[in-house]
Design a protein around this motif. Sequence first.
Motif, PDB file in Angstrom:
ATOM      1  N   ASP A 246     -38.439 -57.750  77.230  1.00 34.07           N
ATOM      2  CA  ASP A 246     -38.182 -56.718  78.242  1.00 34.07           C
ATOM      3  C   ASP A 246     -36.838 -56.958  78.923  1.00 34.07           C
ATOM      4  O   ASP A 246     -36.107 -56.025  79.235  1.00 34.07           O
ATOM      5  CB  ASP A 246     -39.300 -56.714  79.292  1.00 34.07           C
ATOM      6  CG  ASP A 246     -40.635 -56.327  78.689  1.00 34.07           C
ATOM      7  OD1 ASP A 246     -40.666 -55.370  77.892  1.00 34.07           O
ATOM      8  OD2 ASP A 246     -41.644 -56.993  78.992  1.00 34.07           O
TER       9      ASP A 246
ATOM     10  N   ARG B  70     -34.109 -55.771  76.791  1.00 33.07           N
ATOM     11  CA  ARG B  70     -33.971 -54.315  76.883  1.00 33.07           C
ATOM     12  C   ARG B  70     -33.208 -53.910  78.158  1.00 33.07           C
ATOM     13  O   ARG B  70     -32.371 -53.009  78.139  1.00 33.07           O
ATOM     14  CB  ARG B  70     -35.359 -53.681  76.867  1.00 33.07           C
ATOM     15  CG  ARG B  70     -35.292 -52.172  77.056  1.00 33.07           C
ATOM     16  CD  ARG B  70     -36.436 -51.710  77.875  1.00 33.07           C
ATOM     17  NE  ARG B  70     -36.217 -50.491  78.577  1.00 33.07           N
ATOM     18  CZ  ARG B  70     -37.180 -49.926  79.281  1.00 33.07           C
ATOM     19  NH1 ARG B  70     -38.380 -50.471  79.316  1.00 33.07           N
ATOM     20  NH2 ARG B  70     -36.925 -48.837  79.964  1.00 33.07           N
TER      21      ARG B  70
ATOM     22  N   CYS C 182     -29.648 -54.348  77.598  1.00 33.55           N
ATOM     23  CA  CYS C 182     -29.075 -53.271  76.778  1.00 33.55           C
ATOM     24  C   CYS C 182     -29.022 -51.935  77.529  1.00 33.55           C
ATOM     25  O   CYS C 182     -28.117 -51.131  77.302  1.00 33.55           O
ATOM     26  CB  CYS C 182     -29.837 -53.144  75.464  1.00 33.55           C
ATOM     27  SG  CYS C 182     -29.606 -54.597  74.418  1.00 33.55           S
ATOM     28  N   ASP C 183     -29.976 -51.695  78.437  1.00 31.36           N
ATOM     29  CA  ASP C 183     -29.900 -50.487  79.279  1.00 31.36           C
ATOM     30  C   ASP C 183     -28.630 -50.523  80.118  1.00 31.36           C
ATOM     31  O   ASP C 183     -27.928 -49.514  80.266  1.00 31.36           O
ATOM     32  CB  ASP C 183     -31.107 -50.404  80.225  1.00 31.36           C
ATOM     33  CG  ASP C 183     -32.347 -49.810  79.546  1.00 31.36           C
ATOM     34  OD1 ASP C 183     -32.298 -49.565  78.319  1.00 31.36           O
ATOM     35  OD2 ASP C 183     -33.355 -49.591  80.242  1.00 31.36           O
TER      36      ASP C 183
ATOM     37  N   GLU D  70     -29.309 -53.617  68.455  1.00 29.81           N
ATOM     38  CA  GLU D  70     -30.140 -52.772  69.325  1.00 29.81           C
ATOM     39  C   GLU D  70     -29.412 -51.450  69.636  1.00 29.81           C
ATOM     40  O   GLU D  70     -30.029 -50.378  69.609  1.00 29.81           O
ATOM     41  CB  GLU D  70     -30.466 -53.530  70.620  1.00 29.81           C
ATOM     42  CG  GLU D  70     -30.977 -52.695  71.780  1.00 29.81           C
ATOM     43  CD  GLU D  70     -32.382 -52.138  71.570  1.00 29.81           C
ATOM     44  OE1 GLU D  70     -33.091 -52.634  70.686  1.00 29.81           O
ATOM     45  OE2 GLU D  70     -32.739 -51.180  72.309  1.00 29.81           O
TER      46      GLU D  70
ATOM     47  N   ARG E 162     -30.267 -47.524  68.909  1.00 34.34           N
ATOM     48  CA  ARG E 162     -30.257 -46.449  69.906  1.00 34.34           C
ATOM     49  C   ARG E 162     -29.292 -45.321  69.518  1.00 34.34           C
ATOM     50  O   ARG E 162     -29.109 -44.371  70.271  1.00 34.34           O
ATOM     51  CB  ARG E 162     -29.850 -46.990  71.274  1.00 34.34           C
ATOM     52  CG  ARG E 162     -30.874 -47.936  71.899  1.00 34.34           C
ATOM     53  CD  ARG E 162     -30.533 -48.271  73.341  1.00 34.34           C
ATOM     54  NE  ARG E 162     -31.418 -49.313  73.844  1.00 34.34           N
ATOM     55  CZ  ARG E 162     -31.505 -49.645  75.143  1.00 34.34           C
ATOM     56  NH1 ARG E 162     -30.774 -48.997  76.046  1.00 34.34           N
ATOM     57  NH2 ARG E 162     -32.318 -50.603  75.519  1.00 34.34           N
TER      58      ARG E 162
ATOM     59  N   CYS F   3     -39.201 -48.187  83.573  1.00 30.31           N
ATOM     60  CA  CYS F   3     -39.470 -49.433  82.834  1.00 30.31           C
ATOM     61  C   CYS F   3     -40.577 -49.190  81.818  1.00 30.31           C
ATOM     62  O   CYS F   3     -40.526 -49.671  80.691  1.00 30.31           O
ATOM     63  CB  CYS F   3     -39.913 -50.549  83.788  1.00 30.31           C
ATOM     64  SG  CYS F   3     -38.586 -51.272  84.751  1.00 30.31           S
TER      65      CYS F   3
ATOM     66  N   GLY G  57     -39.566 -46.289  78.896  1.00 27.46           N
ATOM     67  CA  GLY G  57     -38.513 -46.567  77.918  1.00 27.46           C
ATOM     68  C   GLY G  57     -37.202 -45.860  78.224  1.00 27.46           C
ATOM     69  O   GLY G  57     -36.218 -46.018  77.503  1.00 27.46           O
TER      70      GLY G  57
ATOM     71  N   ASN H 216     -33.679 -45.176  80.212  1.00 26.83           N
ATOM     72  CA  ASN H 216     -32.699 -46.138  80.721  1.00 26.83           C
ATOM     73  C   ASN H 216     -32.905 -46.363  82.226  1.00 26.83           C
ATOM     74  O   ASN H 216     -32.826 -45.439  83.027  1.00 26.83           O
ATOM     75  CB  ASN H 216     -31.281 -45.643  80.457  1.00 26.83           C
ATOM     76  CG  ASN H 216     -30.250 -46.701  80.769  1.00 26.83           C
ATOM     77  OD1 ASN H 216     -30.292 -47.334  81.827  1.00 26.83           O
ATOM     78  ND2 ASN H 216     -29.343 -46.920  79.848  1.00 26.83           N
TER      79      ASN H 216
END
Lengths: 132, 586
Positions: free
Chosen positions: B241, B244, B247-248, B294, B298, B546, B549, B551
């Motif tokens: 998590d 992620r 990456c967000d 990743e 996306r 969160c 999914g 951003n």
Amino acid sequence: MNEKKIKVLLSAYSLETHSRGIVTVASMLRDAGMEVIYIGNNRPEQIIEAAVQEDVDVVGINSMCGGALELGGELMRSAEEKGIKDNMAFVMGGIFPPEDEPKLKKLGFKALLKPGATSEEVVGSVKEVVEA
Amino acid sequence: MSEEKTTKEIFEEKLKEKKRIPLYNPDAIEKIKEGFDEWKNTKVREKDRENWEVTPYTILGSEIPRGMLYTPCDVADLDYEADVGFPGQEPFTRGPYPNMYRGRVFTIRQLSGAGSPEETNERLKFLLESGATGTNLALDLPTVQMFDSDEPESVGQVGTVGVPIDCVQDMEVIYKDIPIDKVSSSIVTHYPRNSMIIFPMFLVMAEKRGYDWKTLPGSVQNDITMENIVRRAPEYIPPADDFRIQCDNIEFLRKEVPRWNYITLNGYNLREEGTDEIMEMAVAFANGIAILEEMQERGYDPDWVAERMAFFWSVSNDFFEEIARLRAARRLWYKIMKYRFDSKKPRSQLERCHIQTSGISLQRVEPYDNVIRSAFQAMAAILGGTQSLHVDSYAEAYSVPLEEDSLLALRTQQIINAETQVTQVVDPLAGSFYVEKLTNIAESKVLDQLEEIEKEGGFVKAIESGWMHNKIASYIAKERRKIDDGTIKIVGYNYFRRPDVKEPPIKCQEVLEERRQRQIEKLKKWREERDNDKVESCLGAIVDACKSGENVTYKTIEAARAGATEGEMRRKFVEAFGMWKQPLVI
């Protein structure tokens, strides 16, 4: 003839990010034949709870980024409440201003270890506080 | 992952067909080899012949054995174009830019921030007036760990090792009168979650001052290595998590704040915690690769993503090793981009870095010796071609640097730049048989280490399994034993230690409880004056994002605008993701 193994609990306060020092000290004590329990980051009362539960001889605290006095005070109050302040030895390692050293001693920390303490110094002071 | 090719295998496949043009004439190499053997057997004393290879043992060093002398035979197949080339041109071994420091000297970026936001603003302005060319903001421990100044855990730590930031008003004070579109701002928001909370406060401050986000230069750290490997904390969210979240942030920044370096792939803190410089680079590259994969998933082009990727290295005592591996890192990252991600854009193939001299190498005993250590490390960083530099203060083992300590560190950089003249010539050590050989060794060792991580299942898996934590703990123990028995020599500490050595009086940063009280009062007033319903709904939106999914960074921007504090946002991530138990290895 086996001497009883010295049992040490190591912890840092909640927000401490660094752990190189505490991991280094853990390896020194273990190499010297002590039993080391490392519980990561905790609030003072959680550290004391763990110390009671594990029935250790020494509680070692790491503090690198301030708060040594304030949190040290809370730790000792908590130790007093649980009645372990006098039968366990408290040691602190890390970075703290020189003028705080006498205050930390007065709070009840039997030994203060600073960056660069050698294995000999670290192991020696833990043995000393246990014997005292 | 297991059926996928490792980076090393990809290289082997793609480079197999490539014809190499050796720089040295094979006849000449043959002749040198003969001459070398003759010389070695007749002129070199037996003892040196027997101990030809010596393994250097240093703090945070990698123990690559060294010969006594290097000749063209050590780099007999050197292909100038393929291995060295020209600066600003592939494979970028000689530097990311053609003119290097003649075009733009390394950014002098001293980390600062201590005391209150007001004091920090003064310090930033002092450093800029003294010739610093960028700001580098250090946060206090509660802010780093995402706690508000008024939470009980923060006692005694507000403003101690950095500046406290609870909400937007602190950002406004810290950057007051600083032209943030001209002076680049590095904000040491170590973790992905921290970056997602603190950086929006910077952006809200910027929009209030009328700046267009698209004009702002700077960097955040945003590195899961920091949050889940290096850091100790009372709570963690699961690595996958957190990856992620990292990456967000990247996706958001790339789109909305395009001049901003959205990640500083942090080797520094990992190494300072306890790894050699090979692992330092391998882990950062593994994270870089995972990010690009990743982002590809996306739907983004790795070439577009990678142009703002930046790295952060520690430079320690083994002078030539440090220089060589900085050169090697540029060549290796170029190859990763080119062969693993089919990059077409030279800018995305550049491994650009910030360097901080090694804090761990500095000693508490005889602290003035540290000035020398830091200066050599800074010199190695510059000869290795860094883009940006922070020199540690000699009093590192006593306190965070006070103003005069920061000035000395700044002067170290200025003396190297203006007086030693080393910056006039680009990559001056290229072509040294020794440096080129060491560059080759460093590159192949990092690649091998990267392969080990890939075979562990990749970057995130290597964290989840505790593999990384184990590596660190065993490195620390191994290194400590070598310091104990004198294998690693530290002058003044275990080598030529004076029996009567005393600590000199060194001024330390004062811990002032009234700082915390002032910060708490400001925070209390802030909470009273904001629209609390609005804050609540923005905080709820963080949890929703969160889970869904979406951003999340867009949601923390909204929350920062509404006046949410750092601690309030932190708790929402835990609520959404739950907690992860970090392996506690000793």
